[in-house]
Design a protein around this motif. Structure first.
Motif, short mmCIF file in Angstrom:
data_model
loop_
_atom_site.label_atom_id
_atom_site.label_comp_id
_atom_site.label_asym_id
_atom_site.label_seq_id
_atom_site.Cartn_x
_atom_site.Cartn_y
_atom_site.Cartn_z
N ASN A 89 0.83 -1.20 0.00
CA ASN A 89 0.00 0.00 0.00
C ASN A 89 0.87 1.26 0.00
O ASN A 89 0.56 2.24 -0.69
CB ASN A 89 -0.93 0.00 1.22
CG ASN A 89 -2.01 -1.06 1.11
OD1 ASN A 89 -2.34 -1.52 0.02
ND2 ASN A 89 -2.58 -1.44 2.24
N LYS A 90 1.95 1.21 0.77
CA LYS A 90 2.86 2.36 0.83
C LYS A 90 3.56 2.56 -0.51
O LYS A 90 3.65 3.69 -1.02
CB LYS A 90 3.90 2.12 1.93
CG LYS A 90 4.88 3.28 2.10
CD LYS A 90 5.87 2.99 3.22
CE LYS A 90 6.87 4.13 3.39
NZ LYS A 90 7.85 3.84 4.47
N ASP A 91 4.04 1.46 -1.12
CA ASP A 91 4.70 1.55 -2.42
C ASP A 91 3.74 2.04 -3.50
O ASP A 91 4.11 2.83 -4.36
CB ASP A 91 5.26 0.18 -2.82
CG ASP A 91 6.42 -0.25 -1.94
OD1 ASP A 91 7.00 0.63 -1.27
OD2 ASP A 91 6.73 -1.46 -1.91
N THR A 92 2.51 1.55 -3.44
CA THR A 92 1.50 1.96 -4.43
C THR A 92 1.21 3.45 -4.33
O THR A 92 1.15 4.16 -5.34
CB THR A 92 0.20 1.17 -4.22
OG1 THR A 92 0.46 -0.23 -4.39
CG2 THR A 92 -0.86 1.60 -5.22
N LYS A 93 1.06 3.94 -3.11
CA LYS A 93 0.78 5.36 -2.90
C LYS A 93 1.94 6.22 -3.38
O LYS A 93 1.74 7.25 -4.05
CB LYS A 93 0.51 5.62 -1.42
CG LYS A 93 0.10 7.06 -1.13
CD LYS A 93 -0.23 7.25 0.34
CE LYS A 93 -0.63 8.69 0.64
NZ LYS A 93 -0.94 8.89 2.07
N GLN A 94 3.18 5.80 -3.06
CA GLN A 94 4.35 6.55 -3.50
C GLN A 94 4.45 6.59 -5.03
O GLN A 94 4.75 7.63 -5.62
CB GLN A 94 5.62 5.94 -2.91
CG GLN A 94 5.78 6.16 -1.42
CD GLN A 94 7.03 5.50 -0.87
OE1 GLN A 94 7.65 4.67 -1.53
NE2 GLN A 94 7.41 5.85 0.35
N GLN A 96 1.98 6.26 -7.20
CA GLN A 96 0.90 7.09 -7.75
C GLN A 96 1.24 8.58 -7.65
O GLN A 96 1.00 9.34 -8.59
CB GLN A 96 -0.41 6.78 -7.02
CG GLN A 96 -0.98 5.40 -7.35
CD GLN A 96 -2.18 5.05 -6.50
OE1 GLN A 96 -2.36 5.56 -5.39
NE2 GLN A 96 -3.02 4.15 -7.00
N GLU A 97 1.80 8.99 -6.53
CA GLU A 97 2.18 10.39 -6.36
C GLU A 97 3.30 10.77 -7.33
O GLU A 97 3.25 11.83 -7.97
CB GLU A 97 2.62 10.64 -4.92
CG GLU A 97 1.48 10.53 -3.90
CD GLU A 97 1.97 10.67 -2.48
OE1 GLU A 97 3.21 10.71 -2.28
OE2 GLU A 97 1.12 10.75 -1.55
N ILE A 163 -6.40 -2.48 -7.12
CA ILE A 163 -5.08 -1.86 -7.00
C ILE A 163 -4.25 -2.15 -8.25
O ILE A 163 -3.62 -1.27 -8.82
CB ILE A 163 -4.36 -2.36 -5.74
CG1 ILE A 163 -5.13 -1.95 -4.47
CG2 ILE A 163 -2.94 -1.83 -5.69
CD1 ILE A 163 -4.51 -2.46 -3.19
N SER A 166 -5.51 -0.07 -11.13
CA SER A 166 -5.15 1.33 -10.98
C SER A 166 -3.70 1.58 -11.40
O SER A 166 -3.40 2.53 -12.14
CB SER A 166 -5.36 1.78 -9.53
OG SER A 166 -4.93 3.11 -9.34
N GLN A 170 -2.28 3.73 -14.67
CA GLN A 170 -1.34 4.84 -14.55
C GLN A 170 -0.08 4.63 -15.39
O GLN A 170 0.42 5.56 -16.01
CB GLN A 170 -0.97 5.06 -13.08
CG GLN A 170 -2.03 5.82 -12.29
CD GLN A 170 -1.50 6.31 -10.98
OE1 GLN A 170 -1.10 5.52 -10.14
NE2 GLN A 170 -1.49 7.60 -10.78
#
Length: 285
Positions: A89-94, A96-97, A163, A166, A170
């Motif tokens: 989840n942390k890697d995915t968020k990073q 995406q940003e 996930i 998504s 991207q």
């Protein structure tokens, strides 16, 4: 049932309750009186406590131990899954940003490529186009590689389909954005190279026509009293007029493309030179 290891039997003996022995006295023999058994307090002196272990008990205890071990493994696996999910989840968020940031930078570079078209030095224009794209190429490559790696990890570990979808979307958008930028980069460079070719063509045509007009001026001066000669010169100028027209069209095109800066005056002089030669030949426009 398989034989049990000695260490296992010994460990169970320590856990099992002792089997009590009952002392039998003469009074316990059949009589007319009531049979009497000694209470627990009458244990044999100096006798070791004996234990009774059967196979069923050992099997039950062994099964219980196996169950406890399985539970420990399951708890450990559950904790690992939680840690992996949190990390993903942390890697995915990073990602995406980071992906959103690089897409914004790509859009800004595309806008700057349009403004670079105002650079009149065509050689410098090409260099600036490459510089703008090269400035974010490393960041794009790193982000793209990270996205593709993250997709593989999520697929192997069967992470939530939403996930995965998504991240995949991207990565696709990022790839399309970069492709659009590089296509624009190539188009802008090709456009600049074409302008360079046309500028060279205008220069060559201008110099050639200017030299020709100089020869005509000399002939007009020599035959200014010879109407026949002047008429011949006038017809030659009419045939040559297409060169002047082509030069003027190219000059206007290059001026509009901001690729002819500083050369406009040379075209004005050429047209003035042409007009003077026509007047000297008495050609009516």
């Amino acid at each position: 049932t398989l034989p049990k290891p000695k260490w296992y039997v010994e460990s169970l003996r320590q856990k099992s309750p002792p089997v009590e022995q009952v002392i039998v006295t003469s009074t316990t023999l059949p009589t007319n009186e009531k049979t009497v058994f000694e209470s627990r307090d009458h244990k044999l002196p100096n006798k070791k406590t004996s234990y009774c272990l059967d196979d069923d008990y050992l099997d039950q205890q062994l099964a219980k131990d196996h169950s406890d071990i399985d539970n420990l493994f399951q708890q450990s696996a559950a904790k690992n899954n939680i840690r992996q999910t949190t990390s993903h989840n942390k890697d995915t968020k990073q990602f995406q940003e980071t992906c959103e940031n690089i897409i914004k930078k790509i859009d800004l570079v595309k806008q700057r490529l349009d403004t670079i078209s105002s650079e009149s030095d065509l050689g410098l224009r090409i260099e600036l186009i490459d510089m703008e794209v090269d400035r974010i190429q490393a960041e794009f490559s790193t982000t793209m590689s990270r996205g593709e790696t993250l997709m593989l990890i999520l697929q192997r570990q069967q992470t939530n389909d939403n996930i995965q979808s998504s991240i995949c979307q991207q990565v696709t958008v990022l790839k399309q954005k970069w492709q659009s930028l590089t296509e624009k980069q190539l188009n802008k460079k090709d456009e600049a190279r074409d302008l360079i070719t046309e500028v060279e063509r205008v220069f060559n045509l201008r110099e050639s026509l200017s030299a020709w007009l100089e020869e005509i001026r000399v002939k007009i001066e020599a035959g200014k009293n010879d109407k026949k000669e002047l008429g011949t010169i006038a017809r030659r100028m009419e045939l040559k007029k297409t060169d002047l027209t082509d030069i003027n069209k190219l000059g206007n095109k290059l001026t509009a493309a901001n690729a002819f800066k500083g050369q406009e005056n040379s075209l004005s002089k050429l047209n003035k030179k042409w007009e003077n030669a026509k007047k000297d030949c008495n050609i009516v426009t």
